[in-house]
Write a protein that holds these residues in place. Sequence first.
Motif, short mmCIF file in Angstrom:
data_model
loop_
_atom_site.label_atom_id
_atom_site.label_comp_id
_atom_site.label_asym_id
_atom_site.label_seq_id
_atom_site.Cartn_x
_atom_site.Cartn_y
_atom_site.Cartn_z
N LEU A 1 -12.05 4.85 -1.70
CA LEU A 1 -10.72 5.01 -1.11
C LEU A 1 -10.54 4.07 0.07
O LEU A 1 -9.47 3.46 0.23
CB LEU A 1 -10.54 6.46 -0.65
CG LEU A 1 -9.20 6.80 0.02
CD1 LEU A 1 -8.06 6.58 -0.96
CD2 LEU A 1 -9.20 8.25 0.51
N VAL A 2 -11.57 3.91 0.87
CA VAL A 2 -11.48 3.01 2.02
C VAL A 2 -11.24 1.57 1.56
O VAL A 2 -10.37 0.87 2.10
CB VAL A 2 -12.76 3.10 2.88
CG1 VAL A 2 -12.81 1.96 3.90
CG2 VAL A 2 -12.82 4.43 3.61
N THR A 3 -11.99 1.13 0.56
CA THR A 3 -11.84 -0.25 0.11
C THR A 3 -10.49 -0.49 -0.57
O THR A 3 -10.01 -1.62 -0.62
CB THR A 3 -12.96 -0.63 -0.88
OG1 THR A 3 -12.98 0.31 -1.96
CG2 THR A 3 -14.32 -0.60 -0.19
N ALA A 4 -9.88 0.59 -1.08
CA ALA A 4 -8.58 0.45 -1.74
C ALA A 4 -7.41 0.52 -0.76
O ALA A 4 -6.26 0.25 -1.14
CB ALA A 4 -8.41 1.52 -2.82
N LEU A 5 -7.70 0.88 0.50
CA LEU A 5 -6.62 1.08 1.46
C LEU A 5 -5.84 -0.19 1.74
O LEU A 5 -4.67 -0.13 2.13
CB LEU A 5 -7.18 1.65 2.77
CG LEU A 5 -7.46 3.15 2.80
CD1 LEU A 5 -8.12 3.54 4.11
CD2 LEU A 5 -6.17 3.94 2.58
N SER A 6 -6.46 -1.34 1.57
CA SER A 6 -5.76 -2.60 1.85
C SER A 6 -4.59 -2.82 0.90
O SER A 6 -3.65 -3.56 1.23
CB SER A 6 -6.73 -3.78 1.73
OG SER A 6 -7.70 -3.75 2.75
N ALA A 7 -4.65 -2.20 -0.30
CA ALA A 7 -3.59 -2.43 -1.28
C ALA A 7 -2.27 -1.81 -0.86
O ALA A 7 -1.20 -2.33 -1.20
CB ALA A 7 -4.01 -1.89 -2.65
N ALA A 8 -2.32 -0.67 -0.14
CA ALA A 8 -1.08 0.03 0.22
C ALA A 8 -0.17 -0.82 1.12
O ALA A 8 1.02 -0.98 0.81
CB ALA A 8 -1.42 1.37 0.87
N PRO A 9 -0.67 -1.36 2.24
CA PRO A 9 0.23 -2.22 3.05
C PRO A 9 0.67 -3.47 2.32
O PRO A 9 1.78 -3.96 2.55
CB PRO A 9 -0.60 -2.53 4.30
CG PRO A 9 -2.01 -2.23 3.95
CD PRO A 9 -1.97 -1.15 2.92
N ARG A 10 -0.19 -4.01 1.45
CA ARG A 10 0.25 -5.15 0.66
C ARG A 10 1.44 -4.78 -0.21
O ARG A 10 2.41 -5.54 -0.32
CB ARG A 10 -0.90 -5.69 -0.21
CG ARG A 10 -1.97 -6.42 0.56
CD ARG A 10 -2.79 -7.32 -0.34
NE ARG A 10 -3.50 -6.58 -1.38
CZ ARG A 10 -4.76 -6.21 -1.31
NH1 ARG A 10 -5.47 -6.50 -0.24
NH2 ARG A 10 -5.33 -5.58 -2.31
N ALA A 11 1.36 -3.63 -0.86
CA ALA A 11 2.46 -3.20 -1.73
C ALA A 11 3.74 -2.98 -0.94
O ALA A 11 4.84 -3.28 -1.41
CB ALA A 11 2.06 -1.92 -2.48
N LEU A 12 3.62 -2.47 0.27
CA LEU A 12 4.80 -2.13 1.07
C LEU A 12 5.40 -3.34 1.79
O LEU A 12 6.62 -3.40 1.99
CB LEU A 12 4.44 -1.05 2.11
CG LEU A 12 4.08 0.33 1.55
CD1 LEU A 12 3.56 1.23 2.67
CD2 LEU A 12 5.29 0.97 0.87
N LEU A 13 4.56 -4.28 2.18
CA LEU A 13 5.01 -5.33 3.10
C LEU A 13 5.03 -6.73 2.52
O LEU A 13 5.50 -7.66 3.18
CB LEU A 13 4.11 -5.33 4.35
CG LEU A 13 4.03 -4.02 5.13
CD1 LEU A 13 2.99 -4.12 6.24
CD2 LEU A 13 5.39 -3.65 5.69
N MET A 14 4.52 -6.91 1.29
CA MET A 14 4.36 -8.28 0.79
C MET A 14 5.69 -9.00 0.61
O MET A 14 5.79 -10.22 0.83
CB MET A 14 3.59 -8.27 -0.53
CG MET A 14 3.16 -9.67 -0.95
SD MET A 14 2.15 -9.68 -2.45
CE MET A 14 0.66 -8.95 -1.83
N LEU A 15 6.75 -8.29 0.22
CA LEU A 15 8.04 -8.95 0.07
C LEU A 15 8.54 -9.49 1.41
O LEU A 15 9.08 -10.59 1.48
CB LEU A 15 9.06 -7.98 -0.52
CG LEU A 15 8.79 -7.49 -1.95
CD1 LEU A 15 9.91 -6.58 -2.42
CD2 LEU A 15 8.63 -8.67 -2.90
#
Length: 417
Positions: free
Chosen positions: A60-74
Amino acid sequence: MLATQTGAADTTAVERPAHRDPNVLRWLGGYTASAVGDNVYYLALSWAALQIATPTLAGLVTALSAAPRALLMLGGGVVADRYGPRRVVLGSTGVRALLVALAAGLLLVTSPGLWALAAVAVVFGVVDAVFLPAAGALPARIAGPGQFARVHGMRGLAVRLANVVGGPLGGLGVALGGTAGAFGLAALLIGVSLPLLLAVRVRPLPPDDTPAKRRPVLAELRDGLRHIRRDPVLRPLILAIALADLGFVGPMNLGLTVLAQQRGWGSTGMGWVLAGFGTGAAAASLLLAWRGRIPRAGRVAGLAGLAGAVAIGALGQVPSVAGAAGVALLIGLSAGLAGALSGALVQSRAGAAYVGRVTSVSTLVGFGVAPLTFPLVGWAVDQWGTGPVFAACAAVCGLGALVTLGATGLRRAELPR
């Protein structure tokens, strides 16, 4: 001299083949060092988390980086277009190196809890949301349009090299200096890319592509989405890339691990399968780096994507390690070719003023959304087994290929000469 200081490329440099252009090679060196550093960082993060938590929580910790990428990448794509991809890449690379170095220092002086590692992962993901669109947009500003396919082939080779070298280097860092040593090595590698990227020159925007004035972020984002929607090639291409990423990431990451466990292949067998995939993907990248241009790029990308989808479905049915490695080689070759051609088409159609925003949309699913589907893939495997899940993911990939072949403008799309 002034052009070199400001980062503007001269007209003669962009006419050189990309693999002979010192400017492109400096970018490639910086990109490779940064990519290797990323691989070392993720290994160090997962290793540090495993020392203080269960495998589930560590994952779960290693996957946490994906959440801000999904929210902020645009929004990161807007930043890349507003300030220029070179400037954004330099700034975000510096922040990433500093963040990982701080994590190394924290591990040296104390034993941080899981919350501290989670905070590092989240902040790294936030910075990545800005870095990734800019890094994806930068090739379009350093090479001529006729070199886009070759540049994407070179970039694919860099990614393969980073995947191969990053794991052993991370393990060496842990062996010699513990988790702090691995984080320090990652920070060093990311930092090494800075002077190389600082020496990269970018072409100025054409006058017609230079925005007249700065607008609110949401307005610029809407402009970028409107630009994609109105383009007969970009619109289906972005959809096809999203479907391909959505169907590919789950089975070729978590799904492959589960498959190796169920078939009794062990970690060695899974390593052979991954080696087959890496070999195929590297061969596709090498082909593009050598050829420089593939005729009928849209049609070839669609057919290659369709072949890759069939191979993904077959991988879920193969009982032996040797057979799975052979199928994985076909997946790497076809998916690598389809992905590189699709990326080159994105660069050639986006337009210099929109390339950051278009890149952020095209990579959103692969870097931000698809990793968040791992729990769903795991649950589906528990419910129905690996075969049906691989078949379902293959169908999603195949749908993306059919979108490419079914859209007339995209199917007939050609890369610039």
